[in-house]
Design a protein around this motif. Structure first.
Motif, PDB file in Angstrom:
ATOM      1  N   ALA A  90      -1.429   5.215   4.136  1.00 37.68           N
ATOM      2  CA  ALA A  90      -2.764   4.658   3.907  1.00 37.68           C
ATOM      3  C   ALA A  90      -3.104   3.701   5.041  1.00 37.68           C
ATOM      4  CB  ALA A  90      -2.788   3.913   2.571  1.00 37.68           C
ATOM      5  N   SER A  91      -4.336   3.267   5.066  1.00 32.59           N
ATOM      6  CA  SER A  91      -4.747   2.283   6.059  1.00 32.59           C
ATOM      7  C   SER A  91      -4.443   0.879   5.542  1.00 32.59           C
ATOM      8  CB  SER A  91      -6.246   2.404   6.349  1.00 32.59           C
ATOM      9  OG  SER A  91      -6.990   2.022   5.209  1.00 32.59           O
ATOM     10  N   LEU A  92      -4.383  -0.050   6.474  1.00 28.12           N
ATOM     11  CA  LEU A  92      -4.155  -1.449   6.114  1.00 28.12           C
ATOM     12  C   LEU A  92      -5.284  -1.953   5.213  1.00 28.12           C
ATOM     13  CD1 LEU A  92      -2.582  -4.086   6.362  1.00 28.12           C
ATOM     14  CD2 LEU A  92      -3.757  -4.486   8.545  1.00 28.12           C
ATOM     15  N   SER A  93      -6.504  -1.549   5.505  1.00 31.52           N
ATOM     16  CA  SER A  93      -7.633  -2.003   4.676  1.00 31.52           C
ATOM     17  C   SER A  93      -7.534  -1.460   3.254  1.00 31.52           C
ATOM     18  CB  SER A  93      -8.970  -1.616   5.312  1.00 31.52           C
ATOM     19  OG  SER A  93      -9.128  -0.212   5.336  1.00 31.52           O
ATOM     20  N   THR A  94      -6.982  -0.267   3.080  1.00 33.92           N
ATOM     21  CA  THR A  94      -6.797   0.277   1.730  1.00 33.92           C
ATOM     22  C   THR A  94      -5.810  -0.572   0.949  1.00 33.92           C
ATOM     23  OG1 THR A  94      -7.340   2.526   2.408  1.00 33.92           O
ATOM     24  CG2 THR A  94      -6.037   2.291   0.396  1.00 33.92           C
ATOM     25  N   VAL A  95      -4.720  -0.958   1.578  1.00 31.36           N
ATOM     26  CA  VAL A  95      -3.727  -1.807   0.907  1.00 31.36           C
ATOM     27  C   VAL A  95      -4.353  -3.150   0.552  1.00 31.36           C
ATOM     28  CG1 VAL A  95      -1.538  -3.056   1.206  1.00 31.36           C
ATOM     29  CG2 VAL A  95      -1.724  -0.666   1.916  1.00 31.36           C
ATOM     30  N   ARG A  96      -5.099  -3.722   1.457  1.00 29.13           N
ATOM     31  CA  ARG A  96      -5.751  -5.004   1.177  1.00 29.13           C
ATOM     32  C   ARG A  96      -6.720  -4.889   0.003  1.00 29.13           C
ATOM     33  NH1 ARG A  96      -6.734  -6.582   7.451  1.00 29.13           N
ATOM     34  NH2 ARG A  96      -4.689  -7.530   7.797  1.00 29.13           N
ATOM     35  N   ARG A  97      -7.540  -3.838   0.016  1.00 28.04           N
ATOM     36  CA  ARG A  97      -8.500  -3.633  -1.077  1.00 28.04           C
ATOM     37  C   ARG A  97      -7.774  -3.375  -2.396  1.00 28.04           C
ATOM     38  NH1 ARG A  97     -11.705   1.111   1.075  1.00 28.04           N
ATOM     39  NH2 ARG A  97     -10.928   1.668  -0.909  1.00 28.04           N
ATOM     40  N   MET A  98      -6.693  -2.618  -2.345  1.00 24.89           N
ATOM     41  CA  MET A  98      -5.912  -2.323  -3.545  1.00 24.89           C
ATOM     42  C   MET A  98      -5.354  -3.621  -4.136  1.00 24.89           C
ATOM     43  SD  MET A  98      -2.708   0.335  -3.860  1.00 24.89           S
ATOM     44  CE  MET A  98      -1.783  -0.539  -2.625  1.00 24.89           C
ATOM     45  N   GLU A  99      -4.793  -4.467  -3.299  1.00 24.31           N
ATOM     46  CA  GLU A  99      -4.215  -5.722  -3.762  1.00 24.31           C
ATOM     47  C   GLU A  99      -5.277  -6.689  -4.279  1.00 24.31           C
ATOM     48  OE1 GLU A  99      -1.595  -7.367  -0.796  1.00 24.31           O
ATOM     49  OE2 GLU A  99      -0.098  -5.807  -1.135  1.00 24.31           O
ATOM     50  N   GLN A 100      -6.506  -6.513  -3.858  1.00 22.09           N
ATOM     51  CA  GLN A 100      -7.606  -7.355  -4.350  1.00 22.09           C
ATOM     52  C   GLN A 100      -8.221  -6.797  -5.627  1.00 22.09           C
ATOM     53  OE1 GLN A 100     -10.224  -7.481  -0.977  1.00 22.09           O
ATOM     54  NE2 GLN A 100      -8.934  -8.920   0.139  1.00 22.09           N
ATOM     55  N   GLY A 101      -7.768  -5.619  -6.050  1.00 23.55           N
ATOM     56  CA  GLY A 101      -8.287  -5.026  -7.276  1.00 23.55           C
ATOM     57  C   GLY A 101      -9.608  -4.312  -7.103  1.00 23.55           C
ATOM     58  N   ASP A 102      -9.848  -3.772  -5.918  1.00 22.66           N
ATOM     59  CA  ASP A 102     -11.082  -3.033  -5.639  1.00 22.66           C
ATOM     60  C   ASP A 102     -11.096  -1.750  -6.468  1.00 22.66           C
ATOM     61  OD1 ASP A 102     -13.109  -1.403  -4.547  1.00 22.66           O
ATOM     62  OD2 ASP A 102     -12.845  -2.274  -2.553  1.00 22.66           O
ATOM     63  N   LEU A 103     -12.122  -1.589  -7.292  1.00 25.30           N
ATOM     64  CA  LEU A 103     -12.225  -0.443  -8.193  1.00 25.30           C
ATOM     65  C   LEU A 103     -12.456   0.875  -7.468  1.00 25.30           C
ATOM     66  CD1 LEU A 103     -14.454  -2.078 -10.929  1.00 25.30           C
ATOM     67  CD2 LEU A 103     -12.015  -1.586 -11.081  1.00 25.30           C
ATOM     68  N   ARG A 104     -12.824   0.823  -6.207  1.00 23.49           N
ATOM     69  CA  ARG A 104     -13.112   2.048  -5.457  1.00 23.49           C
ATOM     70  C   ARG A 104     -11.874   2.680  -4.832  1.00 23.49           C
ATOM     71  NH1 ARG A 104     -17.315  -0.636  -1.664  1.00 23.49           N
ATOM     72  NH2 ARG A 104     -15.636  -2.140  -1.829  1.00 23.49           N
ATOM     73  N   VAL A 105     -10.717   2.028  -4.932  1.00 22.89           N
ATOM     74  CA  VAL A 105      -9.482   2.585  -4.375  1.00 22.89           C
ATOM     75  C   VAL A 105      -9.007   3.705  -5.302  1.00 22.89           C
ATOM     76  CG1 VAL A 105      -7.086   2.117  -3.741  1.00 22.89           C
ATOM     77  CG2 VAL A 105      -8.847   0.410  -3.278  1.00 22.89           C
ATOM     78  N   PRO A 106      -8.824   4.915  -4.761  1.00 26.45           N
ATOM     79  CA  PRO A 106      -8.371   6.039  -5.598  1.00 26.45           C
ATOM     80  C   PRO A 106      -6.985   5.793  -6.205  1.00 26.45           C
ATOM     81  CG  PRO A 106      -9.236   6.832  -3.500  1.00 26.45           C
ATOM     82  CD  PRO A 106      -9.125   5.340  -3.391  1.00 26.45           C
ATOM     83  N   ILE A 107      -6.770   6.350  -7.372  1.00 27.02           N
ATOM     84  CA  ILE A 107      -5.526   6.122  -8.115  1.00 27.02           C
ATOM     85  C   ILE A 107      -4.295   6.620  -7.362  1.00 27.02           C
ATOM     86  CG2 ILE A 107      -5.679   8.255  -9.448  1.00 27.02           C
ATOM     87  CD1 ILE A 107      -4.531   6.604 -11.834  1.00 27.02           C
TER      88      ILE A 107
END
Length: 108
Positions: free
Chosen positions: A40-57
């Motif tokens: 994954a990209s670094l931004s995906t990990v950051r968004r995932m850790e922030q609880g971004d609802l748009r990150v795919p399961i």
């Protein structure tokens, strides 16, 4: 028009993101390293850790796999222990079973 996300769902995803962040830090893994291991990209990990609802399961699943915790996802909804589903099935079980007139087999 998109339906608003229920608050309990938002809270659960936010908590999961925080738990992933804590698990990563406890293992002394950088966000960049986790991203690489997950594909994954670094931004995906950051968004995932922030609880971004748009990150795919599947990214959450990949993080669990990296942490050696994929079985937690496998057992989220264990149908063998689904009390509501089993109760609904049991309500539909017939009270009596009659054999058909032409059914002579009897046993299984």
């Amino acid at each position: 028009m998109q339906t608003p996300t229920p608050l309990p769902v938002e809270r659960a995803i936010h908590k999961l993101g925080g738990d992933i962040s804590l698990a990563r830090r406890r293992r002394h893994i950088s966000q960049a390293s986790l991203a690489e291991r997950m594909g994954a990209s670094l931004s995906t990990v950051r968004r995932m850790e922030q609880g971004d609802l748009r990150v795919p399961i599947h990214f959450y699943a990949r993080a669990l796999y990296v942490f050696g915790e994929i079985q937690a996802l496998e057992h989220l909804l264990d149908t063998a222990n689904d009390e509501i589903g089993l109760t609904l099935m049991d309500e539909r079980v017939p009270k009596r079973v009659r054999s058909k007139a032409d059914d002579t087999s009897g046993a299984l």
